[in-house]
Design an enzyme around this catalytic site. Structure first.
Site, PDB file in Angstrom:
ATOM      1  CG  LEU A  33      -2.197  -1.277   1.038  1.00 35.47           C
ATOM      2  CD1 LEU A  33      -3.036  -0.991   2.271  1.00 35.47           C
ATOM      3  CD2 LEU A  33      -2.795  -1.039  -0.304  1.00 35.47           C
ATOM      4  CB  ALA A  74       4.567  -4.622  -6.377  1.00 41.97           C
ATOM      5  CB  ALA A  75       7.719  -1.750 -10.544  1.00 39.59           C
ATOM      6  CG  PHE A  76       9.536   2.540  -6.680  1.00 40.63           C
ATOM      7  CD1 PHE A  76       8.109   2.556  -5.882  1.00 40.63           C
ATOM      8  CD2 PHE A  76      10.602   2.168  -5.600  1.00 40.63           C
ATOM      9  CE1 PHE A  76       7.759   2.175  -4.428  1.00 40.63           C
ATOM     10  CE2 PHE A  76      10.264   2.141  -4.364  1.00 40.63           C
ATOM     11  CZ  PHE A  76       9.094   2.114  -3.609  1.00 40.63           C
ATOM     12  CB  THR A 117       8.574  -1.017 -19.183  1.00 37.17           C
ATOM     13  OG1 THR A 117       8.258   0.372 -19.886  1.00 37.17           O
ATOM     14  CG2 THR A 117      10.010  -1.175 -18.674  1.00 37.17           C
ATOM     15  CE1 TYR A 141       9.439   1.309 -14.394  1.00 38.55           C
ATOM     16  CE2 TYR A 141       9.479   2.090 -16.404  1.00 38.55           C
ATOM     17  CZ  TYR A 141       8.883   1.218 -15.490  1.00 38.55           C
ATOM     18  OH  TYR A 141       7.670   0.828 -15.820  1.00 38.55           O
ATOM     19  CG  ASN A 170       2.514   5.386 -23.036  1.00 39.60           C
ATOM     20  OD1 ASN A 170       3.299   4.823 -23.734  1.00 39.60           O
ATOM     21  ND2 ASN A 170       2.785   6.510 -22.491  1.00 39.60           N
ATOM     22  CB  ILE A 207       2.472  20.497 -24.945  1.00 37.29           C
ATOM     23  CG1 ILE A 207       0.784  20.387 -25.274  1.00 37.29           C
ATOM     24  CG2 ILE A 207       3.141  19.570 -26.367  1.00 37.29           C
ATOM     25  CD1 ILE A 207       0.447  20.724 -26.629  1.00 37.29           C
ATOM     26  N   GLY A 284      14.582  12.812 -21.647  1.00 43.93           N
ATOM     27  CA  GLY A 284      14.457  11.342 -21.741  1.00 43.93           C
ATOM     28  C   GLY A 284      13.291  10.855 -22.432  1.00 43.93           C
TER      29      GLY A 284
HETATM   30  N1  UFG Z   1       3.528  14.635 -21.504  1.00 41.32           N
HETATM   31  C1  UFG Z   1       3.136  16.041 -21.508  1.00 41.32           C
HETATM   32  N2  UFG Z   1       2.912  16.684 -20.623  1.00 41.32           N
HETATM   33  C2  UFG Z   1       2.376  16.224 -19.336  1.00 41.32           C
HETATM   34  C3  UFG Z   1       2.568  14.832 -19.145  1.00 41.32           C
HETATM   35  C4  UFG Z   1       2.989  14.029 -20.436  1.00 41.32           C
HETATM   36  O1  UFG Z   1       3.201  16.604 -22.783  1.00 41.32           O
HETATM   37  O2  UFG Z   1       1.989  16.771 -18.302  1.00 41.32           O
HETATM   38  C5  UFG Z   1       3.774  14.065 -22.593  1.00 41.32           C
HETATM   39  C6  UFG Z   1       5.119  13.092 -22.533  1.00 41.32           C
HETATM   40  O3  UFG Z   1       6.277  14.019 -22.764  1.00 41.32           O
HETATM   41  C7  UFG Z   1       5.069  12.091 -23.248  1.00 41.32           C
HETATM   42  C8  UFG Z   1       3.409  11.717 -23.547  1.00 41.32           C
HETATM   43  O4  UFG Z   1       2.870  12.883 -22.922  1.00 41.32           O
HETATM   44  O5  UFG Z   1       5.350  12.312 -24.764  1.00 41.32           O
HETATM   45  C9  UFG Z   1       3.163  10.514 -22.542  1.00 41.32           C
HETATM   46  O6  UFG Z   1       3.714  10.820 -20.956  1.00 41.32           O
HETATM   47  P1  UFG Z   1       3.525   9.691 -19.851  1.00 41.32           P
HETATM   48  O7  UFG Z   1       4.168  10.424 -18.784  1.00 41.32           O
HETATM   49  O8  UFG Z   1       2.082   9.525 -19.770  1.00 41.32           O
HETATM   50  O9  UFG Z   1       3.865   8.321 -20.253  1.00 41.32           O
HETATM   51  P2  UFG Z   1       5.475   7.792 -20.901  1.00 41.32           P
HETATM   52  O10 UFG Z   1       5.389   7.834 -22.165  1.00 41.32           O
HETATM   53  O11 UFG Z   1       6.434   8.881 -20.446  1.00 41.32           O
HETATM   54  O12 UFG Z   1       5.765   6.817 -19.686  1.00 41.32           O
HETATM   55  C10 UFG Z   1       5.229   5.621 -20.099  1.00 41.32           C
HETATM   56  C11 UFG Z   1       4.852   4.850 -18.616  1.00 41.32           C
HETATM   57  C12 UFG Z   1       6.486   4.857 -17.876  1.00 41.32           C
HETATM   58  C13 UFG Z   1       7.344   3.940 -18.994  1.00 41.32           C
HETATM   59  C14 UFG Z   1       7.257   4.687 -20.233  1.00 41.32           C
HETATM   60  C15 UFG Z   1       8.205   4.216 -21.108  1.00 41.32           C
HETATM   61  O13 UFG Z   1       4.192   5.804 -17.819  1.00 41.32           O
HETATM   62  O14 UFG Z   1       6.120   3.766 -16.729  1.00 41.32           O
HETATM   63  O15 UFG Z   1       5.988   4.799 -20.600  1.00 41.32           O
HETATM   64  O16 UFG Z   1       8.693   5.079 -22.172  1.00 41.32           O
HETATM   65  F1  UFG Z   1       8.406   4.003 -18.317  1.00 41.32           F
END
Ligand code: UFG
Length: 329
Positions: A33, A74-76, A117, A141, A170, A207, A284
């Site tokens: 939790l 269960a992962a960070f 992932t 990660y 995603n 964005i 990243g």
């Molecule tokens: N984004 C925005 N504004 C925000 C949040 C996100 O523009 O406020 C963009 C990000 O730059 C990205 C897209 O929306 O281009 C999706 O972002 P998320 O953070 O929702 O998801 P990610 O693609 O970064 O991450 C997901 C998983 C991670 C995993 C990763 C692999 O959540 O656990 O894919 O690349 F590691």
């Protein structure tokens, strides 16, 4: 089958628990939790509040509940935090997982389903991403997930563990009845943040980057419904009957959407205007990530029910409307 769902009170785990029940299996939940929500787990489901890396707590659960298969969610999963606090990620995502696997083997449980992932691919050489592309994570990660994948291969070979590792794209959306959904603290994922911007719970959506080499300049991602993900975890059971078998599958729809397209879709679904601010690129973020999931479709008969991102957002919106503050706990 009696299935231990580690992280079963979290976002993807809790949806999988309900899909397991729907398919006639018996889920048992283990969750400490830290990020999970007790109320995400249904009343009738046995629940243990403990750490996956604590053999003294886990071994009796495996024995008493006659567990046949373990699923591990269960992962960070904060990519940025994994760069600044890698100890946390190696400890929880790798070391604790190793302890869990040892406890399983010591107690004769040899079937394992692992949440991996697309972050294990890093910046992919080609698109869409197929399972055979080289894996070169660009953050701790993704590295810790890849380390577990490699550990699983060795354990399958040496100890007859049978496993499936699913490389998620995603994860998005919520249960169709709106009873459970996404509630991360802090929230970093695009769709719930855009919904919050639409409803005025946050001022705007930023964005991250508008100058990428993509059709509209914003990043492309492959949003896949959390119940579609969950169903793949059950479809793989038959494959795990063979001792020592190891399988890797991408799970995504293969239909990428840009950040701007997600914002437009949220506006269309909610009928609300989303205030937008164009911001710098987030460190990243690869420009485009989307899956070729034909392996899962061909080998597991995995069917993607939610092929349109609007339908995924519709479920997230239903959950949000019923639970604007998320879970009660
Ligand atoms: N984004 C925005 N504004 C925000 C949040 C996100 O523009 O406020 C963009 C990000 O730059 C990205 C897209 O929306 O281009 C999706 O972002 P998320 O953070 O929702 O998801 P990610 O693609 O970064 O991450 C997901 C998983 C991670 C995993 C990763 C692999 O959540 O656990 O894919 O690349 F590691």
């Amino acid at each position: 089958m009696n299935v231990l769902v580690v992280g079963g009170a979290g976002y993807i785990g809790s949806h999988c628990v309900r899909q397991l029940q729907a398919a006639g299996h018996r889920p048992v939940v283990l969750d400490n939790l830290v990020f999970g929500h007790r109320s995400a787990v249904g009343e009738g489901v046995p629940f243990y509040n403990c750490d996956l890396g604590d053999p003294e707590a886990v071994a009796p659960i495996l024995r008493d509940e006659k567990i046949e298969l373990v699923m591990h969610f269960a992962a960070f999963a904060f990519v940025g935090e994994s760069v600044t606090e890698p100890r946390k990620y190696y400890e929880n995502n790798f070391v604790a997982t190793l302890r869990l696997l040892e406890t399983m083997l010591d107690n004769g449980v040899k079937k394992f389903v692992f949440s991996s992932t697309c972050a294990t691919y890093g910046e992919p050489e080609s698109l869409p991403i197929v399972e055979t592309l080289p894996q070169a994570p660009i953050n701790p990660y993704g590295q810790t997930k890849l380390d577990v994948e490699n550990c699983l291969k060795a354990f399958a070979h040496a100890y007859g563990l049978s496993f499936a590792a699913f490389r998620y794209f995603n994860a998005a959306g919520a249960a169709e009845d709106g009873r459970i959904g996404e509630d991360h603290q802090p929230e970093t994922h695009l769709i719930p943040l855009v919904i919050d911007a639409a409803t005025g719970r946050r001022e705007n959506i930023k964005i991250f980057g508008t100058d990428y080499d993509t059709p509209d300049g914003t990043c492309l991602r492959d949003y896949v419904h959390v119940d579609d993900l969950s169903r793949a975890h059950i479809a793989v059971f038959e494959k795990l009957e063979t001792p020592g078998a190891g399988h890797f599958y991408n799970l995504g729809t293969g239909r990428p959407n840009s950040v701007r397209e997600i914002i437009d879709a949220v506006e269309a679904v909610t009928g609300l205007k989303v205030p937008v601010v164009e911001d710098e690129r987030r460190a990243g973020d690869p420009p485009a990530l989307y899956a070729d999931s034909s392996k899962a479709q061909n080998e597991l008969g995995w069917e993607i029910k939610f092929t349109e991102v609007k339908d995924i957002i519709e479920t997230a919106w239903r959950w949000h409307q019923a639970n604007p503050e998320g879970f009660a706990d």
